[in-house]
Design a protein around this motif. Structure first.
Motif, mmCIF file in Angstrom:
data_model
loop_
_atom_site.group_PDB
_atom_site.id
_atom_site.type_symbol
_atom_site.label_atom_id
_atom_site.label_comp_id
_atom_site.label_asym_id
_atom_site.label_seq_id
_atom_site.Cartn_x
_atom_site.Cartn_y
_atom_site.Cartn_z
ATOM 1 N N MET A 1 14.208 1.851 6.365
ATOM 2 C CA MET A 1 13.472 1.108 5.148
ATOM 3 C C MET A 1 11.835 1.559 5.214
ATOM 4 O O MET A 1 11.427 1.549 6.196
ATOM 5 C CB MET A 1 13.287 -0.369 5.607
ATOM 6 N N SER A 2 11.590 2.000 4.211
ATOM 7 C CA SER A 2 10.253 2.579 3.940
ATOM 8 C C SER A 2 9.007 1.257 3.850
ATOM 9 O O SER A 2 9.738 0.096 3.420
ATOM 10 C CB SER A 2 10.124 3.558 2.925
ATOM 11 N N PHE A 3 7.865 1.867 4.079
ATOM 12 C CA PHE A 3 6.993 0.516 4.026
ATOM 13 C C PHE A 3 6.564 0.335 2.463
ATOM 14 O O PHE A 3 6.540 1.276 1.711
ATOM 15 C CB PHE A 3 5.640 0.896 4.731
ATOM 16 N N PRO A 4 6.597 -0.976 1.947
ATOM 17 C CA PRO A 4 6.303 -1.062 0.566
ATOM 18 C C PRO A 4 4.869 -0.341 0.080
ATOM 19 O O PRO A 4 3.984 -0.581 0.843
ATOM 20 C CB PRO A 4 6.244 -2.668 0.432
ATOM 21 N N ASP A 5 4.779 0.083 -1.105
ATOM 22 C CA ASP A 5 3.582 0.389 -1.552
ATOM 23 C C ASP A 5 2.897 -0.584 -2.036
ATOM 24 O O ASP A 5 3.074 -1.857 -2.142
ATOM 25 C CB ASP A 5 3.773 1.514 -2.675
ATOM 26 N N LYS A 6 1.701 -0.435 -2.747
ATOM 27 C CA LYS A 6 0.606 -1.464 -3.067
ATOM 28 C C LYS A 6 1.183 -2.290 -3.989
ATOM 29 O O LYS A 6 0.955 -3.285 -4.027
ATOM 30 C CB LYS A 6 -0.577 -0.649 -3.512
ATOM 31 N N ASP A 7 1.766 -1.676 -5.005
ATOM 32 C CA ASP A 7 2.204 -2.481 -6.130
ATOM 33 C C ASP A 7 3.463 -3.561 -5.454
ATOM 34 O O ASP A 7 3.507 -4.973 -5.880
ATOM 35 C CB ASP A 7 2.984 -1.741 -7.225
ATOM 36 N N ARG A 9 3.668 -4.642 -2.564
ATOM 37 C CA ARG A 9 3.243 -5.671 -1.548
ATOM 38 C C ARG A 9 2.599 -6.683 -2.425
ATOM 39 O O ARG A 9 2.588 -8.049 -2.057
ATOM 40 C CB ARG A 9 2.085 -5.155 -0.811
ATOM 41 N N ALA A 10 1.748 -6.260 -3.601
ATOM 42 C CA ALA A 10 1.118 -7.242 -4.579
ATOM 43 C C ALA A 10 2.055 -7.994 -4.998
ATOM 44 O O ALA A 10 2.124 -9.325 -5.226
ATOM 45 C CB ALA A 10 0.139 -6.428 -5.389
ATOM 46 N N LYS A 11 3.351 -7.687 -5.394
ATOM 47 C CA LYS A 11 4.558 -8.394 -6.052
ATOM 48 C C LYS A 11 4.907 -9.281 -4.800
ATOM 49 O O LYS A 11 5.019 -10.491 -5.420
ATOM 50 C CB LYS A 11 5.510 -7.459 -6.505
ATOM 51 N N CYS A 12 4.849 -8.915 -3.832
ATOM 52 C CA CYS A 12 5.382 -9.915 -2.715
ATOM 53 C C CYS A 12 4.617 -11.082 -2.488
ATOM 54 O O CYS A 12 4.974 -12.002 -2.415
ATOM 55 C CB CYS A 12 5.734 -8.997 -1.522
ATOM 56 N N TRP A 13 3.191 -10.837 -2.147
ATOM 57 C CA TRP A 13 2.188 -11.818 -2.124
ATOM 58 C C TRP A 13 2.155 -12.512 -3.314
ATOM 59 O O TRP A 13 2.124 -13.871 -2.665
ATOM 60 C CB TRP A 13 0.905 -10.969 -1.751
ATOM 61 N N LEU A 48 12.960 -15.656 -5.917
ATOM 62 C CA LEU A 48 12.333 -14.436 -6.107
ATOM 63 C C LEU A 48 11.327 -14.037 -4.886
ATOM 64 O O LEU A 48 11.183 -12.783 -4.896
ATOM 65 C CB LEU A 48 11.319 -15.034 -7.367
ATOM 66 N N TYR A 49 10.883 -14.649 -4.211
ATOM 67 C CA TYR A 49 10.348 -14.435 -3.096
ATOM 68 C C TYR A 49 11.123 -13.839 -2.081
ATOM 69 O O TYR A 49 10.578 -12.625 -1.495
ATOM 70 C CB TYR A 49 9.583 -15.745 -2.245
ATOM 71 N N GLN A 50 12.295 -14.117 -1.955
ATOM 72 C CA GLN A 50 13.280 -13.213 -0.944
ATOM 73 C C GLN A 50 13.716 -11.929 -1.535
ATOM 74 O O GLN A 50 13.671 -10.970 -0.729
ATOM 75 C CB GLN A 50 14.228 -13.975 -0.818
ATOM 76 N N GLN A 51 13.751 -11.873 -2.802
ATOM 77 C CA GLN A 51 13.873 -10.555 -3.531
ATOM 78 C C GLN A 51 12.767 -9.450 -3.541
ATOM 79 O O GLN A 51 12.829 -8.448 -3.469
ATOM 80 C CB GLN A 51 14.401 -10.842 -4.843
ATOM 81 N N GLY A 52 11.417 -10.305 -3.623
ATOM 82 C CA GLY A 52 10.450 -9.497 -3.563
ATOM 83 C C GLY A 52 9.843 -9.084 -2.447
ATOM 84 O O GLY A 52 8.778 -8.070 -2.395
ATOM 85 N N CYS A 53 10.289 -9.440 -1.172
ATOM 86 C CA CYS A 53 9.589 -9.129 -0.094
ATOM 87 C C CYS A 53 10.668 -8.631 0.806
ATOM 88 O O CYS A 53 11.980 -9.106 0.907
ATOM 89 C CB CYS A 53 9.014 -10.394 0.654
#
Length: 85
Positions: A1-7, A9-13, A48-53
């Motif tokens: 798994m690669s580290f999430p990019d800035k976008d 991460r923002a979507k996750c938060w 949505l939280y689980q899908q986005g993070c």
């Protein structure tokens, strides 16, 4: 798994913050780490939280919320147990 990019991460938060806001509104004492049923108003936001993070982040954020709730309760004080003899 690669580290999430800035976008990502923002979507996750953002998803996490919306979910937590729902919990604060509908079930302020609900702990994500408990086995209690979630408030039905927040189930879709949880998905949505689980899908986005990443799953590991969800686990970490859930634990963090539970710990923050615990710290708030301790800051207010506690009532000692009444021991009967």
């Amino acid at each position: 798994m690669s580290f999430p990019d800035k976008d990502a991460r923002a979507k996750c938060w953002t998803a996490r913050d919306k979910y937590w806001a729902c919990l604060d509104k509908h079930a302020p004492d609900y702990q994500c780490t408990s086995q209690a049923p979630e408030p039905k108003e927040c189930i879709q936001l949880r998905k949505l939280y689980q899908q986005g993070c990443p799953a590991q982040w969800v686990k970490h954020f859930d634990r963090k919320r539970t710990y923050d709730q615990f710290k708030q309760k301790m800051a207010k004080g506690y009532e000692p147990l009444n021991e009967t003899k």
